[in-house]
Scaffold this active site. Structure first.
Site, PDB file in Angstrom:
ATOM      1  N   ASN A  24       0.826  -1.205   0.000  1.00 37.55           N
ATOM      2  CA  ASN A  24       0.000   0.000   0.000  1.00 37.55           C
ATOM      3  C   ASN A  24       0.862   1.258   0.000  1.00 37.55           C
ATOM      4  O   ASN A  24       0.543   2.249  -0.667  1.00 37.55           O
ATOM      5  CB  ASN A  24      -0.928   0.014   1.216  1.00 37.55           C
ATOM      6  CG  ASN A  24      -2.043  -1.009   1.119  1.00 37.55           C
ATOM      7  OD1 ASN A  24      -2.473  -1.360   0.034  1.00 37.55           O
ATOM      8  ND2 ASN A  24      -2.490  -1.495   2.265  1.00 37.55           N
TER       9      ASN A  24
ATOM     10  N   HIS B 276      -1.299  -7.107   5.868  1.00 34.24           N
ATOM     11  CA  HIS B 276      -2.424  -7.257   6.785  1.00 34.24           C
ATOM     12  C   HIS B 276      -1.986  -7.936   8.077  1.00 34.24           C
ATOM     13  O   HIS B 276      -2.780  -8.652   8.704  1.00 34.24           O
ATOM     14  CB  HIS B 276      -3.578  -8.022   6.136  1.00 34.24           C
ATOM     15  CG  HIS B 276      -4.254  -7.254   5.040  1.00 34.24           C
ATOM     16  ND1 HIS B 276      -5.212  -7.798   4.227  1.00 34.24           N
ATOM     17  CD2 HIS B 276      -4.088  -5.971   4.604  1.00 34.24           C
ATOM     18  CE1 HIS B 276      -5.617  -6.891   3.356  1.00 34.24           C
ATOM     19  NE2 HIS B 276      -4.944  -5.777   3.558  1.00 34.24           N
TER      20      HIS B 276
ATOM     21  N   TYR C  88      -0.390  -8.812  -2.804  1.00 29.61           N
ATOM     22  CA  TYR C  88       0.202  -7.532  -2.422  1.00 29.61           C
ATOM     23  C   TYR C  88       1.683  -7.485  -2.780  1.00 29.61           C
ATOM     24  O   TYR C  88       2.208  -6.432  -3.162  1.00 29.61           O
ATOM     25  CB  TYR C  88       0.020  -7.292  -0.920  1.00 29.61           C
ATOM     26  CG  TYR C  88      -1.357  -6.795  -0.544  1.00 29.61           C
ATOM     27  CD1 TYR C  88      -1.689  -5.455  -0.645  1.00 29.61           C
ATOM     28  CD2 TYR C  88      -2.327  -7.680  -0.093  1.00 29.61           C
ATOM     29  CE1 TYR C  88      -2.949  -4.998  -0.307  1.00 29.61           C
ATOM     30  CE2 TYR C  88      -3.596  -7.234   0.256  1.00 29.61           C
ATOM     31  CZ  TYR C  88      -3.902  -5.887   0.143  1.00 29.61           C
ATOM     32  OH  TYR C  88      -5.156  -5.439   0.481  1.00 29.61           O
TER      33      TYR C  88
END
Length: 774
Positions: A232, A282, A291
């Protein structure tokens, strides 16, 4: 809390970025701020669109055409982008179709208060920005039939502004998934805006920048926490760099680069890369295959786009992780599902799609890596592509990747690297991958730090038992075993290798987003890089099941032991020997204790094997399992998995029970000795003795004797908390030849005694001691 640097030093026209810890950053005094952004925009097109911008590039139409054209030589000088021949196939057909698609989108636009396209009512977070980007790409790419079409660019500009006013407005409430507002939507809109250049106009550009600044404020990059970590964080930095390109903002460019710094650090908890190669997102989910793909692709893109600019950055940690973290989970072009989190069931052959995406990112990263790394990676990807027969990589490649991969495949100087022969254990993410000639196995476990499974956004609601010791395996010719609708048709209570309660669970049982960690801490094992003993103290998801499971990974077999299997859910408990998606014939010999699945492999199961052939949806399955009965108390099992074995070899192994001697199989110790391989291995759940091995505390031990009168003793502490450990091998030893890490004392003679110091620093990793035998 980490705060990335935004310090800019302007000296003699140069821009130097400070604060990228551990990364290589260069500054070129030949650049001025304006020329730097011309180069950035040009290289963005080179890297993301995959062609060398020339006179026919649509992006050159406009006020900055001359400056961008002048940057062609600069981009070429720094080697950014591979390029493809727009007039050659398959690019000519692809470009023409991209143009036709963009033309249809333009013709169908009907701006209104509730939509930009009638079939995509707002907010339309994915489709509407995606269509605008597709139109912008058709404008910027050559030979689309709309290359440089001012009317198309004007339509994109109007569409961006319309979407901004009605959905992505400065001050709007970011309802729903944060990702759309901070990553998905702004990346697409900014990318489209950069590609059409001055056609957006300053007023619309300023309004878009204000909207992006509202949803992606600089404070999002000030703290490395929450949803601003790992992949992210890289996505947020890409958005910030695009925002910088839109107005030639050196402060934003510097922030985009400096905010990457925490991504490059190895971690010991939470999101990010670990020393053993694990990658977590996560907090509790191994995620190289989703990811991680996003992270690697984002970094490769940033490194390539920034090359030759004042913000150039290449980090050695990321380069090292290509082979340490990602490659171990790719086989013959597909990325294994045990590191794909909740995305495993999104669509058939998603594992092959992610393998292709990893290959693309690795080849792109290779363009900015040292020559030796680039050569190894190209050989590795070429091997994947050559062996990828289920979904050939070139068939679904975008033009940029197609061009890079074609260049590698056509280069006789680049060999196709074979599959490695190795065992890779990832104790910090409860994963293991075992590779031998002709087959590969991978193990997925859960622990006090790794969740049983991840569900969220309605995805993967029945992945309950994927962390209960799921043992994936692939023999040659079966690369699609878990690809073709496996997850939507398999019995979720009967995943191969698992021990589970048959208690029915609701969809999405347990907390979302991977927060399903059981209490078991002894999860991991010991490996010397070839063989391994791996164990899991299993606590079932939303059940009372407890078990001690061990796997001994060897040359042509995996020896599987289970002990202490207990439960009080009022239902039977089962261990699933296998559940293959196949219609192949199954042969069983109950008396001799073996079964064979034609074309797949064999199983040596001394007692209690049950089988089922069924059709689930439109897929055939063969299930083999052991029924431990209703609410078992201290049940156990022993079986051998023989991937790729013929029926004859399976029967022969069953007829030779001494090939693998089970030295112990209890809730205290599990151990095996295979004299033919010189292997003795044990999982000590408690201190004690198992055959010739003894340990003072819980640990894993792997001993290998060689024909040259030497041996290795490999030890690990899966719980990562021992202050001291003593391991004894009841075998005469003449001398210690090589001491592993943490070895505090060694005594040789009639037996070997090794004493190790505190183990926490190894993070569950293995320490190997080499000795000489009499």
């Amino acid at each position: 809390m980490h705060r990335p640097s935004r310090r800019l030093l302007f000296r003699a026209g140069a821009v130097t970025v400070a604060g990228v810890a551990g990364a290589l950053v260069r500054a070129d005094p030949a650049h001025t701020p304006d020329s730097s952004f011309v180069t950035l925009r040009r290289q963005w097109r080179h890297v993301t669109l995959g062609f060398d911008t020339g006179a026919d590039a649509g992006a050159d139409a406009g006020a900055d055409a001359g400056a961008d054209a002048g940057a062609d030589a600069e981009a070429g000088r720094h080697g950014v982008g591979v390029g493809f021949e727009a007039g050659a196939e398959p690019y000519r057909t692809w470009l023409a179709e991209a143009g036709r698609r963009a033309g249809r989108y333009r013709a169908a636009m009907a701006p209104g208060n509730a939509s930009l396209w009638p079939d995509q009512p707002f907010p339309s977070f994915v489709a509407t920005p995606g269509r605008l980007l597709a139109m912008a790409r058709a404008y910027a790419l050559p030979r689309t039939g709309l290359t440089g079409d001012a009317g198309l660019a004007a339509a994109v500009a109007a569409g961006i502004d319309h979407y901004r006013r009605h959905v992505y407005a400065d001050g709007a409430d970011p309802a729903g998934n944060w990702w759309h507002w901070e990553i998905g939507v702004p990346r697409a809109l900014l990318d489209a805006a950069v590609l059409i250049g001055p056609h957006l106009g300053e007023k619309r550009s300023a309004a878009l920048r204000d909207a992006v600044d509202h949803f992606v404020s600089e404070s999002r990059l000030a703290h490395y926490s929450g949803t601003s970590t790992a992949a992210n964080r890289v996505d947020l930095c890409v958005v910030t760099l695009l925002r910088a390109m839109l107005r030639a903002d050196p402060g934003k460019a510097a922030l985009a680069v400096s905010a990457l710094s925490p991504v490059f650090r190895t971690v010991s908890e939470g999101d990010g890369f670990y020393r053993d190669g694990s990658f977590i997102q996560h907090s509790t989910v191994p995620y190289q295959g989703a990811y991680g793909v996003t992270l690697l692709d984002g970094l490769a893109t940033l490194f390539a786009v920034l090359r030759g600019t004042p913000w150039e950055v290449v980090d050695p940690t990321v380069l090292a992780m290509v082979e340490r973290s990602f490659a171990p989970f790719v086989r013959d072009g597909f990325c294994m599902d045990l590191v794909r989190g909740r995305g495993v069931g999104r669509k058939p052959f998603g594992d092959h799609d992610k393998g292709r995406a990893l290959a693309a990112a690795i080849l792109l990263l290779g363009e900015v890596a040292p020559a030796a790394d680039r050569a190894r990676w190209q050989a590795m990807v070429k091997g994947w592509a050559v062996r990828e027969t289920c979904r050939p990589m070139l068939a679904a490649a975008d033009p940029a990747f197609h061009a890079r991969l074609t260049a590698v495949l056509d280069d006789d100087a680049v060999p196709a690297a074979p599959e490695p022969i190795e065992h890779r254990l990832f104790p910090m993410s409860a994963r293991a991958v075992h590779r031998r000639p002709g087959w590969c196995a991978a193990l997925s476990m859960a622990s006090s730090r790794i969740g049983h499974y991840e569900h969220g956004n309605g995805e993967n609601p029945r992945g309950w038992h994927t962390g209960s010791g799921m043992l994936y395996w692939w023999a040659d010719g079966h690369a699609d075993q878990y690809s073709d609708s496996f997850w939507t048709t398999v019995d979720p209570y009967r995943l191969p290798g698992t021990t589970v309660s048959t208690r029915r669970l609701p969809d999405g049982a347990g907390p979302a987003w991977g927060d399903t960690c059981p209490p078991g801490r002894w999860v991991g094992g010991a490996t010397d890089g070839t063989y391994a003993v791996v164990g899991q103290h299993l606590n079932g998801l939303d059940s009372t099941v407890e078990a001690f499971k061990s796997w001994f990974f060897l040359d042509d077999a995996v020896v599987c032991l289970g002990a202490g299997i207990s439960g009080a859910d009022g239902v039977p408990v089962e261990t699933i020997v296998d559940n293959r998606r196949t219609a192949a014939p199954l042969t069983t010999d109950v008396r001799a204790g073996w079964a064979h699945l034609d074309g797949h492999g064999g199983y040596v199961v001394p007692a209690g094997l049950r089988t089922l052939r069924e059709r689930r949806g439109d897929r055939d399955y063969v299930t083999l399992w052991l029924d431990h009965g209703l609410d078992p108390d201290q049940a156990g099992y022993v079986y051998l998995l023989l991937p790729g074995a013929s029926r004859e070899r399976t029967a022969a192994r069953a007829a030779d029970p001494g090939w693998a001697r089970v030295l112990a199989n209890s809730a205290r110790q599990q151990a095996v000795q295979v004299a033919a391989l010189g292997v003795t291995a044990a999982a000590f759940w408690n201190g004690g003795a198992a055959g010739p091995l003894a340990a003072s505390a819980p640990c894993a031990v792997l001993v290998r004797e060689s024909s040259d009168a030497t041996a290795t003793v490999t030890v690990a502490d899966p719980r990562r908390d021992l202050a001291e450990l003593t391991v004894t091998w009841a075998r005469p030893v003449a001398a210690v030849l090589r001491a592993g890490p943490l070895l505090a004392d060694a005594a040789t003679g009639d037996r070997l005694r090794l004493t190790f110091g505190p183990s926490a620093a190894l993070e569950g990793g293995s320490a190997t001691v080499a000795v000489r035998l009499p």
